[in-house]
Design an enzyme around this catalytic site. Structure first.
Site, PDB file in Angstrom:
ATOM      1  N   LYS A 269       0.822  -1.216   0.000  1.00  0.00           N
ATOM      2  CA  LYS A 269       0.000   0.000   0.000  1.00  0.00           C
ATOM      3  C   LYS A 269       0.854   1.264   0.000  1.00  0.00           C
ATOM      4  CE  LYS A 269      -1.954  -1.092   3.951  1.00  0.00           C
ATOM      5  NZ  LYS A 269      -1.283  -2.372   4.273  1.00  0.00           N
TER       6      LYS A 269
ATOM      7  N   ARG B  32      -9.646   0.993   8.748  1.00  0.00           N
ATOM      8  CA  ARG B  32      -9.260  -0.374   9.077  1.00  0.00           C
ATOM      9  C   ARG B  32     -10.319  -1.086   9.902  1.00  0.00           C
ATOM     10  NH1 ARG B  32      -3.233   0.480   8.582  1.00  0.00           N
ATOM     11  NH2 ARG B  32      -2.247  -1.491   9.062  1.00  0.00           N
TER      12      ARG B  32
ATOM     13  N   ARG C 169      11.661  -5.145   5.015  1.00  0.00           N
ATOM     14  CA  ARG C 169      11.348  -3.732   4.742  1.00  0.00           C
ATOM     15  C   ARG C 169      12.256  -2.778   5.516  1.00  0.00           C
ATOM     16  NH1 ARG C 169       5.247  -1.915   5.226  1.00  0.00           N
ATOM     17  NH2 ARG C 169       5.314  -2.987   7.220  1.00  0.00           N
TER      18      ARG C 169
ATOM     19  N   ARG D 137      11.217  -0.623  11.065  1.00  0.00           N
ATOM     20  CA  ARG D 137      10.144  -0.481  12.053  1.00  0.00           C
ATOM     21  C   ARG D 137      10.256  -1.558  13.128  1.00  0.00           C
ATOM     22  NH1 ARG D 137       4.853  -0.024   8.385  1.00  0.00           N
ATOM     23  NH2 ARG D 137       4.042  -1.110  10.213  1.00  0.00           N
TER      24      ARG D 137
ATOM     25  N   ARG E  57      -0.641  -8.764  13.641  1.00  0.00           N
ATOM     26  CA  ARG E  57      -1.137  -7.778  12.671  1.00  0.00           C
ATOM     27  C   ARG E  57      -2.019  -8.439  11.623  1.00  0.00           C
ATOM     28  NH1 ARG E  57       4.447  -5.252  11.205  1.00  0.00           N
ATOM     29  NH2 ARG E  57       3.289  -4.207   9.540  1.00  0.00           N
TER      30      ARG E  57
HETATM   31  P1  ADP Z   1       2.234  -1.806   3.188  1.00  0.00           P
HETATM   32  O1  ADP Z   1       2.229  -0.298   3.159  1.00  0.00           O
HETATM   33  O2  ADP Z   1       1.038  -2.403   2.556  1.00  0.00           O
HETATM   34  O3  ADP Z   1       2.467  -2.348   4.579  1.00  0.00           O
HETATM   35  P2  ADP Z   1       4.796  -1.569   1.712  1.00  0.00           P
HETATM   36  O4  ADP Z   1       4.449  -0.754   0.531  1.00  0.00           O
HETATM   37  O5  ADP Z   1       5.580  -0.913   2.800  1.00  0.00           O
HETATM   38  O6  ADP Z   1       3.482  -2.291   2.316  1.00  0.00           O
HETATM   39  O7  ADP Z   1       5.596  -2.864   1.181  1.00  0.00           O
HETATM   40  C1  ADP Z   1       6.159  -3.817   2.085  1.00  0.00           C
HETATM   41  C2  ADP Z   1       7.558  -4.207   1.611  1.00  0.00           C
HETATM   42  O8  ADP Z   1       7.429  -4.980   0.406  1.00  0.00           O
HETATM   43  C3  ADP Z   1       8.463  -3.022   1.278  1.00  0.00           C
HETATM   44  O9  ADP Z   1       9.791  -3.338   1.691  1.00  0.00           O
HETATM   45  C4  ADP Z   1       8.375  -2.890  -0.244  1.00  0.00           C
HETATM   46  O10 ADP Z   1       9.590  -2.408  -0.810  1.00  0.00           O
HETATM   47  C5  ADP Z   1       8.090  -4.329  -0.682  1.00  0.00           C
HETATM   48  N1  ADP Z   1       7.158  -4.412  -1.818  1.00  0.00           N
HETATM   49  C6  ADP Z   1       6.096  -3.599  -2.098  1.00  0.00           C
HETATM   50  N2  ADP Z   1       5.460  -3.978  -3.215  1.00  0.00           N
HETATM   51  C7  ADP Z   1       6.113  -5.087  -3.673  1.00  0.00           C
HETATM   52  C8  ADP Z   1       5.946  -5.952  -4.819  1.00  0.00           C
HETATM   53  N3  ADP Z   1       4.944  -5.762  -5.695  1.00  0.00           N
HETATM   54  N4  ADP Z   1       6.820  -6.971  -4.958  1.00  0.00           N
HETATM   55  C9  ADP Z   1       7.816  -7.171  -4.053  1.00  0.00           C
HETATM   56  N5  ADP Z   1       8.034  -6.399  -2.975  1.00  0.00           N
HETATM   57  C10 ADP Z   1       7.201  -5.366  -2.774  1.00  0.00           C
HETATM   58  P1  ADP Z   2       1.059  -2.011   7.764  1.00  0.00           P
HETATM   59  O1  ADP Z   2       0.424  -1.529   6.499  1.00  0.00           O
HETATM   60  O2  ADP Z   2       2.371  -2.669   7.538  1.00  0.00           O
HETATM   61  O3  ADP Z   2       0.131  -2.837   8.603  1.00  0.00           O
HETATM   62  P2  ADP Z   2       0.856   0.649   9.002  1.00  0.00           P
HETATM   63  O4  ADP Z   2       2.052   1.518   8.952  1.00  0.00           O
HETATM   64  O5  ADP Z   2      -0.305   0.973   8.151  1.00  0.00           O
HETATM   65  O6  ADP Z   2       1.396  -0.818   8.738  1.00  0.00           O
HETATM   66  O7  ADP Z   2       0.339   0.551  10.509  1.00  0.00           O
HETATM   67  C1  ADP Z   2       1.211   0.291  11.596  1.00  0.00           C
HETATM   68  C2  ADP Z   2       0.405   0.202  12.900  1.00  0.00           C
HETATM   69  O8  ADP Z   2      -0.220   1.466  13.155  1.00  0.00           O
HETATM   70  C3  ADP Z   2      -0.754  -0.809  12.879  1.00  0.00           C
HETATM   71  O9  ADP Z   2      -0.331  -2.116  13.218  1.00  0.00           O
HETATM   72  C4  ADP Z   2      -1.686  -0.194  13.937  1.00  0.00           C
HETATM   73  O10 ADP Z   2      -1.213  -0.458  15.256  1.00  0.00           O
HETATM   74  C5  ADP Z   2      -1.531   1.294  13.692  1.00  0.00           C
HETATM   75  N1  ADP Z   2      -2.523   1.798  12.705  1.00  0.00           N
HETATM   76  C6  ADP Z   2      -2.266   2.309  11.469  1.00  0.00           C
HETATM   77  N2  ADP Z   2      -3.400   2.680  10.844  1.00  0.00           N
HETATM   78  C7  ADP Z   2      -4.411   2.382  11.709  1.00  0.00           C
HETATM   79  C8  ADP Z   2      -5.822   2.498  11.643  1.00  0.00           C
HETATM   80  N3  ADP Z   2      -6.453   3.007  10.560  1.00  0.00           N
HETATM   81  N4  ADP Z   2      -6.551   2.082  12.718  1.00  0.00           N
HETATM   82  C9  ADP Z   2      -5.948   1.585  13.819  1.00  0.00           C
HETATM   83  N5  ADP Z   2      -4.628   1.430  13.942  1.00  0.00           N
HETATM   84  C10 ADP Z   2      -3.850   1.829  12.897  1.00  0.00           C
END
Ligand code: ADP
Ligand code: ADP
Ligand code: ZN
Length: 212
Positions: free
Chosen positions: A7, A82, A121, A155, A166
């Site tokens: 995302k 969420r 990541r 992180r 998660r």
């Molecule tokens: P999210 O915001 O949904 O948690 P991220 O965009 O941070 O996910 O992506 C998670 C990890 O996977 C990052 O280290 C990113 O560089 C990698 N990543 C994102 N999209 C892809 C993809 N299509 N293929 C492989 N790795 C990816």
């Molecule tokens: P990822 O996409 O890898 O799950 P985020 O960076 O979006 O990670 O979120 C990290 C943490 O921040 C989540 O595990 C949660 O604890 C909190 N968080 C983020 N967005 C929300 C939301 N919309 N509602 C509740 N908690 C959130």
């Protein structure tokens, strides 16, 4: 999309190339934790356990943010809503401002791939650009492609144990939003298993095809 689906990667690129503001609740919360604010202190432990921060805190954060002038030309909500309560609050916030959700994008990724994505990541400490040990290393090792910075961060919650919690939160609290948005005809699914560029093309096509 579940944690690690891509995302943030896609939202960052849409911001850079389409001028839509990326609003990541995760990034906002991490900034609060770093600043040591009251909200940050309340959220830190919850985030480390991989649970969701209480709805009222997140809703207030987003509501304040979308009223800022830089959101005037559109924004991408990355990681929000969420929960069903957050989705209902979003409906109220948008309609009271005469706005509407144009698209909701679902990113599907296999569970095994999510863990690999999350545990590899990291991001640039200076500009926030996202990287991955295997899937997206900087072109020059140790140097950020975007800003030339040489400091990177990982992180605290990006470890195998927290990922389990998660993913549970995602399945129990967030996945019910898929039928919620599907029923309204705004949900579009993209194959998040594809390479980053291919995922981006799918999203761009989706946005273009349905523009009204
Ligand atoms: P999210 O915001 O949904 O948690 P991220 O965009 O941070 O996910 O992506 C998670 C990890 O996977 C990052 O280290 C990113 O560089 C990698 N990543 C994102 N999209 C892809 C993809 N299509 N293929 C492989 N790795 C990816
Ligand atoms: P990822 O996409 O890898 O799950 P985020 O960076 O979006 O990670 O979120 C990290 C943490 O921040 C989540 O595990 C949660 O604890 C909190 N968080 C983020 N967005 C929300 C939301 N919309 N509602 C509740 N908690 C959130
Ligand atoms: Zn950088």
């Amino acid at each position: 999309g579940p944690p690690g689906a891509g995302k943030g990667t896609q939202a960052q690129r849409l911001q850079d190339e389409m001028g839509l503001k990326q609003l990541s609740t995760g990034d906002m919360l991490r900034a609060e934790v770093k600043s040591g604010s009251e909200l940050g202190r309340r959220a830190a432990g919850i985030m480390e356990r991989g649970e969701l921060v209480p709805d009222e805190l997140i809703i207030a954060l987003i509501e304040a943010r979308i009223s800022q002038p830089d959101c005037r030309h559109g924004f991408i909500l990355d990681g929000f809503p969420r929960t069903t309560a957050q989705a209902e609050a979003l409906d109220r916030m948008l309609s009271s401002r005469g706005l509407k959700l144009d698209h909701v994008i679902e990113m599907t990724v296999d569970e095994a791939a999510l863990t690999a994505r999350i545990t590899g990541r990291f991001s640039c400490a200076k500009c926030g650009a996202g990287y991955h040990d295997t899937f997206k290393p900087p072109a020059k090792p140790g140097v950020c492609d975007a800003c030339g910075g040489t400091e990177f961060t990982r992180r605290k919650d990006d470890n195998a144990e927290t990922v389990t919690a998660r993913l549970r939160a995602y399945h129990e609290q967030t996945a019910p939003l898929l039928p919620y948005y599907r029923a309204r005809g705004v949900l579009k699914k993209v194959d998040g298993m594809a390479a980053m560029d291919a995922v981006y093309s799918q999203i761009r096509e989706t946005l273009a095809a349905n523009r009204t």
